[in-house]
Design an enzyme around this catalytic site. Structure first.
Site, PDB file in Angstrom:
ATOM      1  N   GLU A 189       0.824  -1.221   0.000  1.00 33.15           N
ATOM      2  CA  GLU A 189       0.000   0.000   0.000  1.00 33.15           C
ATOM      3  C   GLU A 189       0.854   1.267   0.000  1.00 33.15           C
ATOM      4  OE1 GLU A 189      -4.092  -1.723   1.912  1.00 33.15           O
ATOM      5  OE2 GLU A 189      -2.873  -0.519   3.233  1.00 33.15           O
ATOM      6  N   GLU A 381      -5.363  -8.026  -1.379  1.00 31.70           N
ATOM      7  CA  GLU A 381      -6.042  -8.063  -0.070  1.00 31.70           C
ATOM      8  C   GLU A 381      -7.518  -7.780  -0.265  1.00 31.70           C
ATOM      9  OE1 GLU A 381      -4.432  -5.587   3.063  1.00 31.70           O
ATOM     10  OE2 GLU A 381      -2.390  -6.111   2.486  1.00 31.70           O
TER      11      GLU A 381
HETATM   12  C1  BG6 Z   1      -4.512  -3.096   4.811  1.00 34.47           C
HETATM   13  C2  BG6 Z   1      -3.139  -3.525   5.279  1.00 34.47           C
HETATM   14  O1  BG6 Z   1      -4.574  -1.721   4.749  1.00 34.47           O
HETATM   15  O2  BG6 Z   1      -5.595  -3.391   5.633  1.00 34.47           O
HETATM   16  C3  BG6 Z   1      -3.131  -4.693   6.247  1.00 34.47           C
HETATM   17  O3  BG6 Z   1      -2.294  -3.788   4.193  1.00 34.47           O
HETATM   18  C4  BG6 Z   1      -4.233  -4.515   7.249  1.00 34.47           C
HETATM   19  O4  BG6 Z   1      -1.855  -4.778   6.836  1.00 34.47           O
HETATM   20  C5  BG6 Z   1      -5.565  -4.499   6.516  1.00 34.47           C
HETATM   21  O5  BG6 Z   1      -4.250  -5.460   8.269  1.00 34.47           O
HETATM   22  C6  BG6 Z   1      -6.739  -4.367   7.443  1.00 34.47           C
HETATM   23  O6  BG6 Z   1      -6.551  -3.245   8.276  1.00 34.47           O
HETATM   24  P1  BG6 Z   1      -6.723  -3.322   9.860  1.00 34.47           P
HETATM   25  O7  BG6 Z   1      -6.262  -2.016  10.366  1.00 34.47           O
HETATM   26  O8  BG6 Z   1      -8.160  -3.568  10.064  1.00 34.47           O
HETATM   27  O9  BG6 Z   1      -5.873  -4.467  10.291  1.00 34.47           O
END
Ligand code: BG6
Length: 479
Positions: A189, A381
């Protein structure tokens, strides 16, 4: 029932800093991620403030006097349990698995010339285990962590010397795994360098009155490191494939008022395209250059830098997609988001943290990205966080199945629209420490991990209902 394209690799994703733990073993150095506290008194409406790293919070974290816990130091012990976890991936019949390499295991302080062999050993074993199980490794070289020493001594990514340190790290791992790893993502990201400056660029939120301006310089150095890594990588193995990685903050205009539509266009140029442009077109867009000028930011891009960026673009567009948002004309209701707050959409439901669920948005985004860049996409993701508790030894996470099913359906629709998409790695394989809040109650995993936000629990793994569902999808290639 919908058939899934045979060209779409299916897998799961995690990151080193949220899963591995073992923060001080075998010579590992302290990373910036391990300085992110868990605050049990946090009100969810304050998440965006909590995400900020200030001088005061940093000092507290360095003292670590027991006032807060720092869960990324222990992760979910992937470091010791990786064999068991890889077996679970293999049993789920996934094609691929995305994780990252902790910079601080390989170069504990970041500025050493020679790597820490004990740190490399862990990744030798992990990658061998994946390959042995016929699971394609998708490797993020740096996922929201860097040696803390590089912040303390050099000021983080605003200092161009970091390009040299990072590329030394990247070269070391690419050379070592040149016959085992084909897919590389230099930075997770990359736009976090602007929206979450500690995680993305090693900058303190209160180190400068114009932190956004400062982060532009840091981001430029990261772009150069990205291009340099592609260059070095292709020399090591011309078959390597490099992915960009952007958190896609898809926003809609709240109404069809042309003024608002225009505002939304600009918002998307700023939040999405300006990052992909540099990594795929090899240059800053006119939109970005105008904006930099407007804010008197002179990146002093040399001809050499221009050439580097132009000649070393990424092969596929990697991105994370969790939710969509809304651009409001006037100040309207806002909800939490991935990296920043966004407007509420009355047509969508949100999870407990306010993230608005929008599978069709993914299809819209995929079409836009493919039209604009004409390069394959990889959804690195996608997933949903829930506060979950075992009931009679089980987690019946039908909501996660629905979320994944609906998103996979839209991915397949986008493929049928003509979009080339090579992979989907669900976030996340197992429950891991939340990036934003370091809590353990925001569970994204297809596998439950018995651990609370204070690090207590057996750390035992229990596959959820979604694990069995995804396994079935991977075997049948149908949703
Ligand atoms: C993404 C990241 O932005 O979102 C991850 O690359 C992260 O590392 C995921 O875990 C979910 O975000 P969060 O803050 O809910 O864990």
């Amino acid at each position: 029932m919908k058939k899934i394209s045979k060209d779409l690799m299916l897998g799961c994703s995690i990151s080193a800093n949220q899963a591995e733990g073992a923060f001080n073993v075998n010579g590992k150095g302290l990373s910036i991620a391990e300085l992110r506290r868990y605050n049990p008194n946090l009100d969810r409406k304050d998440i965006n403030t909590e995400r900020k790293m200030t001088k005061e919070k940093l000092q507290e974290a360095l003292n670590d006097d027991g006032k807060y816990v720092y869960p990324k130091k222990i992760g979910v012990n992937f470091y010791e349990r990786y064999k068991e976890d890889v077996k679970l991936i293999a049993d789920m019949k996934n094609d691929c698995f995305r994780t990252s390499i902790a910079w601080t295991r390989i170069f504990p302080n970041g500025d050493e010339k020679e790597p820490n062999l004990k740190g490399l050993e862990f990744y030798d074993n992990l990658i061998d285990e994946l390959v042995k199980n016929k699971i394609e490794p998708i490797i993020t070289i740096s996922h929201y962590e860097m040696p803390y020493n590089l912040v303390a001594k050099y000021g983080g990514w605003k200092n161009p010397i970091l390009i040299e340190f990072y590329t030394n790290f990247a070269k070391t791992v690419m050379e070592r795994y040149k016959n085992k790893v084909k897919y590389w993502i230099p930075f997770n990201e990359i736009n976090a360098a602007n929206y979450s400056v500690w995680a993305g660029a090693g900058l303190l939120d209160d180190e400068h009155p114009n932190i956004l301006g400062l982060s532009m310089y840091a981001l430029h150095n990261i772009f150069l490191a990205n291009a340099q890594t592609v260059k070095i990588g292709k020399e090591i193995n011309k078959n390597f494939l490099f992915g960009s990685m952007v958190a896609t903050l898809l926003n809609y205009a709240e109404s069809c008022d042309p003024q608002l539509v225009l505002k939304t266009e600009k918002d998307q140029q700023l939040k999405i395209y300006s990052f992909f442009d540099v990594m795929h077109r090899g240059e800053y867009s006119k939109f970005s250059l105008n904006l930099l000028k407007k804010f008197s930011i002179d990146l002093k891009i040399s001809n050499e830098d221009k050439k580097l960026l132009k000649e070393n673009t990424c092969d596929f567009l990697g991105f994370s997609y969790y939710m969509s948002g809304v651009v409001n004309q006037i100040e309207g209701d806002v909800t939490e988001g991935n990296l920043s707050k966004t407007g509420k959409n009355k047509f969508l439901k949100a999870n407990e943290w306010g993230w608005q669920i929008d599978p069709i948005g993914l299809r819209i985004l995929m079409n836009r990205l493919y039209d604009r860049y004409q390069k394959p996409l990889f959804i690195l993701e996608n997933g949903i966080g829930f506060d979950e508790k075992l009931e009679n030894g089980k987690i019946n996470d039908d909501y996660r199945i629905e979320y994944m099913k609906n998103h996979l359906e839209q991915i397949q629709n986008a493929i049928e629209d003509g979009v080339e998409c090579i992979g989907y790695t669900a976030w996340s394989l197992m429950d891991i420490i939340s990036h934003g809040t370091s809590e353990m109650t925001k569970r994204y995993g297809l596998i439950y991990v018995d651990q609370d936000s204070f690090g207590k629990g057996s750390q035992n793994r229990t596959p959820k209902k979604s694990y069995d569902w995804y396994k079935n999808v991977c075997i049948s290639r149908e949703i």
